[in-house]
Enzyme design. Structure first.
Site, PDB file in Angstrom:
ATOM      1  N   SER A   1       0.838  -1.214   0.000  1.00 33.31           N
ATOM      2  CA  SER A   1       0.000   0.000   0.000  1.00 33.31           C
ATOM      3  C   SER A   1       0.868   1.257   0.000  1.00 33.31           C
ATOM      4  O   SER A   1       0.589   2.222  -0.726  1.00 33.31           O
ATOM      5  CB  SER A   1      -0.886   0.023   1.253  1.00 33.31           C
ATOM      6  OG  SER A   1      -1.804  -1.037   1.232  1.00 33.31           O
TER       7      SER A   1
ATOM      8  N   ARG B   1     -13.927  -7.260 -10.615  1.00 35.11           N
ATOM      9  CA  ARG B   1     -14.011  -6.565  -9.324  1.00 35.11           C
ATOM     10  C   ARG B   1     -14.855  -5.288  -9.432  1.00 35.11           C
ATOM     11  O   ARG B   1     -14.833  -4.604 -10.440  1.00 35.11           O
ATOM     12  CB  ARG B   1     -12.594  -6.266  -8.805  1.00 35.11           C
ATOM     13  CG  ARG B   1     -11.847  -7.585  -8.566  1.00 35.11           C
ATOM     14  CD  ARG B   1     -10.494  -7.385  -7.980  1.00 35.11           C
ATOM     15  NE  ARG B   1     -10.577  -6.862  -6.625  1.00 35.11           N
ATOM     16  CZ  ARG B   1      -9.511  -6.547  -5.899  1.00 35.11           C
ATOM     17  NH1 ARG B   1      -8.304  -6.671  -6.403  1.00 35.11           N
ATOM     18  NH2 ARG B   1      -9.663  -6.090  -4.675  1.00 35.11           N
TER      19      ARG B   1
ATOM     20  N   SER C   1     -13.230   0.927   3.066  1.00 36.68           N
ATOM     21  CA  SER C   1     -12.266   0.602   2.012  1.00 36.68           C
ATOM     22  C   SER C   1     -11.300   1.754   1.825  1.00 36.68           C
ATOM     23  O   SER C   1     -11.702   2.872   1.501  1.00 36.68           O
ATOM     24  CB  SER C   1     -13.000   0.341   0.692  1.00 36.68           C
ATOM     25  OG  SER C   1     -12.101   0.488  -0.393  1.00 36.68           O
TER      26      SER C   1
ATOM     27  N   GLN D   1      -9.212   1.986  -0.507  1.00 33.28           N
ATOM     28  CA  GLN D   1      -9.119   2.328  -1.941  1.00 33.28           C
ATOM     29  C   GLN D   1     -10.198   3.341  -2.299  1.00 33.28           C
ATOM     30  O   GLN D   1      -9.940   4.309  -3.018  1.00 33.28           O
ATOM     31  CB  GLN D   1      -9.226   1.062  -2.784  1.00 33.28           C
ATOM     32  CG  GLN D   1      -8.011   0.153  -2.581  1.00 33.28           C
ATOM     33  CD  GLN D   1      -8.127  -1.182  -3.279  1.00 33.28           C
ATOM     34  OE1 GLN D   1      -9.123  -1.472  -3.936  1.00 33.28           O
ATOM     35  NE2 GLN D   1      -7.100  -2.009  -3.148  1.00 33.28           N
TER      36      GLN D   1
ATOM     37  N   ASP E   1      -6.663  -8.566   4.541  1.00 36.70           N
ATOM     38  CA  ASP E   1      -5.793  -9.338   3.640  1.00 36.70           C
ATOM     39  C   ASP E   1      -5.184 -10.564   4.333  1.00 36.70           C
ATOM     40  O   ASP E   1      -4.631 -11.443   3.668  1.00 36.70           O
ATOM     41  CB  ASP E   1      -4.667  -8.451   3.098  1.00 36.70           C
ATOM     42  CG  ASP E   1      -5.194  -7.356   2.173  1.00 36.70           C
ATOM     43  OD1 ASP E   1      -6.315  -7.503   1.650  1.00 36.70           O
ATOM     44  OD2 ASP E   1      -4.487  -6.348   1.981  1.00 36.70           O
TER      45      ASP E   1
ATOM     46  N   ARG F   1     -12.438 -14.797  -1.749  1.00 34.20           N
ATOM     47  CA  ARG F   1     -11.567 -15.485  -0.788  1.00 34.20           C
ATOM     48  C   ARG F   1     -12.332 -16.319   0.239  1.00 34.20           C
ATOM     49  O   ARG F   1     -11.697 -17.083   0.960  1.00 34.20           O
ATOM     50  CB  ARG F   1     -10.619 -14.483  -0.111  1.00 34.20           C
ATOM     51  CG  ARG F   1      -9.513 -14.043  -1.047  1.00 34.20           C
ATOM     52  CD  ARG F   1      -8.500 -13.150  -0.387  1.00 34.20           C
ATOM     53  NE  ARG F   1      -7.434 -12.800  -1.323  1.00 34.20           N
ATOM     54  CZ  ARG F   1      -6.658 -11.737  -1.208  1.00 34.20           C
ATOM     55  NH1 ARG F   1      -6.826 -10.907  -0.196  1.00 34.20           N
ATOM     56  NH2 ARG F   1      -5.714 -11.510  -2.097  1.00 34.20           N
TER      57      ARG F   1
END
Ligand code: S3P
Length: 426
Positions: free
Chosen positions: A21, A120, A165, A167, A313, A344
């Protein structure tokens, strides 16, 4: 193909590659800043190399040699209209943060990536950027790539994000730096705050109050030196391996321990694991320390709520570790797992059950039964770096041999993983 056998012991003093990141952000902010930015400890993984190549296509000179990078910033509006599509590869951080940056630029650009990126969700950034005034188009009304962006004059917004998030938060804040007035983002829980910290290091005024972050438009970034700490998300695979393999201990030097990322440390300790944080210091606004990790008998735990964004993650490798704990581990509130590099929840369950593990998927997480012996298996990373590494760690605790197909995906975030594992494992 990666081969892993049952380990007798893990021991050593190591460093893990730079934080993914932070590496992305150092290149991006360096490209948008005035003057030179020198980065050391950069992660030369495929994702961060995608970020470098996108900025090179917009006329920014970037020299990269291993973990040293020099970016010749030309100021926010020094980017030039790219002649070709910008290929983000497998990197969600690249595409979503770039969408925010491109929303401010007075030109047209197209972002696309690999097959995983094509699945995504992008409307989570496209929606708020459109509200700010950017023109963005993509498949299914902007939900999927390729994204065609024609940026320009934006107005600030007060955005309540439905997901925690970094992002999404970062894309909106970056656009907000060139929007009229103030731009704020409020999240359900605090997500990683590397953007906020690094913007401050580049001279930007960022205001953080609880889950709200605000910036004012019209600010400029000044180039600087950035030292990237080791990635705690990469260290997590080794922490889990040490917890699972008897008689093991490991020193992992210079790891980033930003509190928005240390959920793995909290969980390991809650499970009864011995992990010491030594030599804590602050580098470019980011806390860094050495981690001393010792094999421990673990107990099951419950992972939920505000903890989830702090270890999102790490959930694949936490699931692996939980198979060897005493009792059951429950992971909930983690729907976001479904929209990562792979789904996941599905991929952890499909691969981990091949070892004989007892893992039940739920709508927002999974339930793992501890104390289950694992036997070597034929695994597929399914193109997901973290699935590949988590299953390699499972292989260290499994009888016999484990093979991992499509192991090259690991280079996305941890080049040298297999060699490092071989070096510290007996
Ligand atoms: C990242 C944010 C997280 C994380 C990803 C890196 C970042 O994604 O899973 O690996 O650098 O901002 P989300 O923002 O989708 O939660």
């Amino acid at each position: 193909m990666l081969r892993v056998s049952k380990a007798k012991q893990i021991e050593g003093t190591i460093r893990v590659p730079g934080d993914k990141s932070i590496s992305h952000r150092a290149v991006m902010f360096g490209a948008l800043a005035e003057g030179t930015t020198r980065i050391s400890g950069f992660l030369p993984g495929a994702d961060c190399l995608s970020t470098i190549s996108c900025f090179r296509r917009m006329g920014i000179s970037i020299e990269q040699d291993g973990d040293s990078v020099t970016v010749e910033g030309k100021g926010w509006y020094g980017l030039s209209e790219p002649h070709q599509r910008l290929d983000v590869g497998n990197s969600g951080t690249t595409i979503r943060l770039m969408a925010g940056i491109l929303a401010t630029q007075p030109f047209h650009a197209v972002l696309e990536g690999d097959e995983s990126i094509a699945k995504r969700p992008m409307r989570r950034v496209v929606g708020p950027l459109r509200e700010m005034g950017a023109r963005i188009d993509g498949r299914q009304n902007g939900e999927f790539t390729p994204l065609a962006i024609r940026g320009g004059k934006l107005k600030g917004i007060d955005y309540r994000s439905p997901v925690a998030s970094a992002q999404v938060k970062s894309a909106i804040l970056l656009a907000g730096l060139q929007a009229e007035g103030t731009t704020s983002v409020v999240e359900p829980h605090v997500s990683r705050d590397h953007t906020e910290r690094m913007l401050k290091a580049f001279g930007i005024d960022v205001r953080c109050e609880g889950t709200r972050v605000s910036v004012s438009g019209g600010q400029t970034l000044q180039g600087r030196e950035i030292v990237v700490p080791g990635d705690i998300s990469s260290a997590a695979f080794l922490i889990a391996a040490v917890m699972m393999v008897p008689n093991s201990s490991l020193v992992i030097e210079q790891v980033g321990i930003n509190p928005t990322r240390t959920g793995i440390i909290d969980v390991v300790r809650a499970m009864g694991g011995r992990l010491e944080i030594v030599n804590e210091r602050l580098v470019n606004e980011e806390p860094v320390a050495d981690l001393h990790v010792f094999h421990s008998e673990l107990n099951g735990t419950v992972i939920e709520g505000e903890l989830i964004p702090r270890l999102i993650d790490e959930i694949p490798v936490i699931a692996v570790m939980a198979t060897q704990a005493k009792g059951t581990t429950v992971i909930r509130d983690a729907q976001e797992l479904k929209v990562k590099e792979t789904d996941r929840i599905a991929t952890v369950v499909s691969q981990l059950t091949k070892f004989g593990a007892k893992v039940t998927p739920t709508d927002d997480g999974m339930i793992i039964e501890g104390g289950t012996p694992l036997s070597g298996a034929e695994i597929d990373s399914l193109g997901d770096h973290r699935i590949g590494m988590a299953m390699a760690v499972a292989g260290l605790a499994a009888t016999g041999e484990t093979t991992i197909a499509n192991a090259e995906a690991i280079n996305v975030s941890f080049p040298g993983f297999a060699d490092l594992l071989a070096r510290i494992t007996k």
